[in-house]
Design a protein around this motif. Sequence first.
Motif, PDB file in Angstrom:
ATOM      1  N   PRO A 112       0.806  -1.233   0.000  1.00  0.00           N
ATOM      2  CA  PRO A 112       0.000   0.000   0.000  1.00  0.00           C
ATOM      3  C   PRO A 112       0.836   1.278   0.000  1.00  0.00           C
ATOM      4  N   LEU A 113       2.078   1.170   0.488  1.00  0.00           N
ATOM      5  CA  LEU A 113       2.967   2.340   0.498  1.00  0.00           C
ATOM      6  C   LEU A 113       3.799   2.443  -0.779  1.00  0.00           C
ATOM      7  N   GLY A 114       3.560   1.545  -1.716  1.00  0.00           N
ATOM      8  CA  GLY A 114       4.243   1.616  -3.004  1.00  0.00           C
ATOM      9  C   GLY A 114       5.572   0.896  -3.058  1.00  0.00           C
ATOM     10  N   ARG A 115       5.915   0.162  -2.012  1.00  0.00           N
ATOM     11  CA  ARG A 115       7.193  -0.565  -2.007  1.00  0.00           C
ATOM     12  C   ARG A 115       7.062  -1.887  -2.767  1.00  0.00           C
ATOM     13  N   LEU A 116       8.203  -2.400  -3.205  1.00  0.00           N
ATOM     14  CA  LEU A 116       8.218  -3.706  -3.845  1.00  0.00           C
ATOM     15  C   LEU A 116       7.891  -4.779  -2.815  1.00  0.00           C
ATOM     16  N   PRO A 117       7.255  -5.883  -3.248  1.00  0.00           N
ATOM     17  CA  PRO A 117       6.956  -6.954  -2.293  1.00  0.00           C
ATOM     18  C   PRO A 117       8.238  -7.557  -1.723  1.00  0.00           C
ATOM     19  N   GLU A 118       8.171  -7.969  -0.466  1.00  0.00           N
ATOM     20  CA  GLU A 118       9.328  -8.611   0.162  1.00  0.00           C
ATOM     21  C   GLU A 118       9.603  -9.940  -0.539  1.00  0.00           C
ATOM     22  N   HIS A 119      10.869 -10.285  -0.688  1.00  0.00           N
ATOM     23  CA  HIS A 119      11.314 -11.503  -1.385  1.00  0.00           C
ATOM     24  C   HIS A 119      10.949 -11.483  -2.864  1.00  0.00           C
ATOM     25  N   ALA A 120      10.821 -10.284  -3.449  1.00  0.00           N
ATOM     26  CA  ALA A 120      10.395 -10.184  -4.850  1.00  0.00           C
ATOM     27  C   ALA A 120      11.469 -10.644  -5.820  1.00  0.00           C
ATOM     28  N   SER A 121      12.723 -10.499  -5.455  1.00  0.00           N
ATOM     29  CA  SER A 121      13.786 -10.755  -6.412  1.00  0.00           C
ATOM     30  C   SER A 121      13.989 -12.249  -6.650  1.00  0.00           C
ATOM     31  N   ALA A 122      14.265 -12.587  -7.891  1.00  0.00           N
ATOM     32  CA  ALA A 122      14.563 -13.964  -8.288  1.00  0.00           C
ATOM     33  C   ALA A 122      15.232 -13.908  -9.651  1.00  0.00           C
ATOM     34  N   THR A 123      15.747 -15.035 -10.106  1.00  0.00           N
ATOM     35  CA  THR A 123      16.358 -15.111 -11.434  1.00  0.00           C
ATOM     36  C   THR A 123      15.306 -15.349 -12.509  1.00  0.00           C
ATOM     37  N   LEU A 124      14.305 -16.138 -12.161  1.00  0.00           N
ATOM     38  CA  LEU A 124      13.282 -16.558 -13.119  1.00  0.00           C
ATOM     39  C   LEU A 124      11.900 -16.232 -12.572  1.00  0.00           C
ATOM     40  N   PHE A 125      11.048 -15.651 -13.418  1.00  0.00           N
ATOM     41  CA  PHE A 125       9.676 -15.316 -13.036  1.00  0.00           C
ATOM     42  C   PHE A 125       8.715 -16.030 -13.983  1.00  0.00           C
ATOM     43  N   ILE A 126       7.730 -16.709 -13.412  1.00  0.00           N
ATOM     44  CA  ILE A 126       6.694 -17.375 -14.203  1.00  0.00           C
ATOM     45  C   ILE A 126       5.351 -16.839 -13.740  1.00  0.00           C
ATOM     46  N   SER A 127       4.635 -16.145 -14.623  1.00  0.00           N
ATOM     47  CA  SER A 127       3.343 -15.577 -14.233  1.00  0.00           C
ATOM     48  C   SER A 127       2.204 -16.391 -14.828  1.00  0.00           C
ATOM     49  N   CYS A 128       1.285 -16.811 -13.946  1.00  0.00           N
ATOM     50  CA  CYS A 128       0.103 -17.577 -14.336  1.00  0.00           C
ATOM     51  C   CYS A 128      -1.109 -16.868 -13.747  1.00  0.00           C
ATOM     52  N   ARG A 149      20.809  -2.328  -7.684  1.00  0.00           N
ATOM     53  CA  ARG A 149      22.146  -2.924  -7.826  1.00  0.00           C
ATOM     54  C   ARG A 149      22.141  -4.298  -7.193  1.00  0.00           C
ATOM     55  N   LEU A 150      21.562  -5.251  -7.898  1.00  0.00           N
ATOM     56  CA  LEU A 150      21.442  -6.611  -7.384  1.00  0.00           C
ATOM     57  C   LEU A 150      22.566  -7.472  -7.955  1.00  0.00           C
ATOM     58  N   TYR A 151      23.332  -8.062  -7.066  1.00  0.00           N
ATOM     59  CA  TYR A 151      24.363  -8.999  -7.509  1.00  0.00           C
ATOM     60  C   TYR A 151      23.902 -10.432  -7.286  1.00  0.00           C
ATOM     61  N   HIS A 152      23.008 -10.606  -6.326  1.00  0.00           N
ATOM     62  CA  HIS A 152      22.423 -11.912  -6.053  1.00  0.00           C
ATOM     63  C   HIS A 152      20.996 -11.904  -6.605  1.00  0.00           C
ATOM     64  N   ASN A 153      20.581 -13.004  -7.182  1.00  0.00           N
ATOM     65  CA  ASN A 153      19.231 -13.095  -7.748  1.00  0.00           C
ATOM     66  C   ASN A 153      18.979 -12.067  -8.846  1.00  0.00           C
ATOM     67  N   GLN A 154      19.941 -11.829  -9.672  1.00  0.00           N
ATOM     68  CA  GLN A 154      19.720 -10.878 -10.771  1.00  0.00           C
ATOM     69  C   GLN A 154      18.609 -11.404 -11.673  1.00  0.00           C
ATOM     70  N   PRO A 155      17.516 -10.643 -11.858  1.00  0.00           N
ATOM     71  CA  PRO A 155      16.423 -11.125 -12.712  1.00  0.00           C
ATOM     72  C   PRO A 155      16.894 -11.329 -14.158  1.00  0.00           C
ATOM     73  N   LYS A 156      16.561 -12.486 -14.726  1.00  0.00           N
ATOM     74  CA  LYS A 156      17.024 -12.828 -16.080  1.00  0.00           C
ATOM     75  C   LYS A 156      15.877 -13.054 -17.064  1.00  0.00           C
ATOM     76  N   TYR A 157      14.861 -13.842 -16.654  1.00  0.00           N
ATOM     77  CA  TYR A 157      13.801 -14.233 -17.590  1.00  0.00           C
ATOM     78  C   TYR A 157      12.422 -14.119 -16.945  1.00  0.00           C
ATOM     79  N   TRP A 158      11.437 -13.796 -17.803  1.00  0.00           N
ATOM     80  CA  TRP A 158      10.030 -13.789 -17.407  1.00  0.00           C
ATOM     81  C   TRP A 158       9.255 -14.618 -18.423  1.00  0.00           C
ATOM     82  N   MET A 159       8.596 -15.664 -17.938  1.00  0.00           N
ATOM     83  CA  MET A 159       7.709 -16.463 -18.781  1.00  0.00           C
ATOM     84  C   MET A 159       6.272 -16.207 -18.351  1.00  0.00           C
TER      85      MET A 159
END
Length: 268
Positions: A112-128, A149-159
């Motif tokens: 509600p405050l406009g922040r990104l969801p906690e644990h949002a970062s990942a390498t691969l995203f699959i939306s259903c 500046r993410l060095y861990h879990n750099q987002p790479k792909y979205w399916m």
Amino acid sequence: MNTTEKIKVHFTDNYLINPTNPIEANIIGAGSTGSKFLTALMEMNHSLIELGHAGFSVRLWDDDRVSEANLGRQRFAECETGFYKSVALINRANRWSGTNWKAETVKFERTPLGRLPEHASATLFISCVDNVKARFEIAEILKELTNGRLYHNQPKYWMDLGNSQHTGQVILSTIGEIRQPNSEKYETTAHLPFVTEEFGELLRTSETDDNTPSCSLAEALEKQDLYINSTLAQMGCSLLWNLFRNGMTENRGFFLNLKDFRSQPLKV
């Protein structure tokens, strides 16, 4: 002079091929397609580990609970009615395969405050997900994640997997550009555009945006036929599997019409 046109391909990011740790994946949506995709990903995870790969670390996002209308068409049993979908599925997956995957009982959206969801970062995203608005919000979150500046879990792909009653599509996108090797044989493609950028208008017109809960299985089947979701999930996982096994792909998705059994690949 050789005038043969080179085949366009996308080479898989090296981190997916040889990761030091399990690849972190966010599955967004645990309904008709997401529940089937998770099952298929369990099979892929086991197979990759047997082949010496680190496998996946999955986080499943959904704030919905299991209702009677979900039974039969989604991966839920009667005894799970009233449970959070994500919790029911992840508990079952972990018991089945000995994994330590995680469930989130909230939507993948800004706070509600406009922040990104906690644990949002990942390498691969699959939306259903079952509505267009959610896809555009996911796209905005992914863009913001790549700005950090993410060095861990750099987002790479979205399916993205989406469907109406008898038709559907799976679209693979890169999050930013993926460095490609030099190739004399192929024309390499570093950037695969977001589904919301390339097919925004198609999404708005071809996909049902009625995500109100169904009161019965019969009503649910009026919106989505019995096997459209599982077919999309299996074919989508096959595309993902080829990325890992072949290290490249000529196709970045497909369009499916299950009513007349036609599938049209989407070339890179």
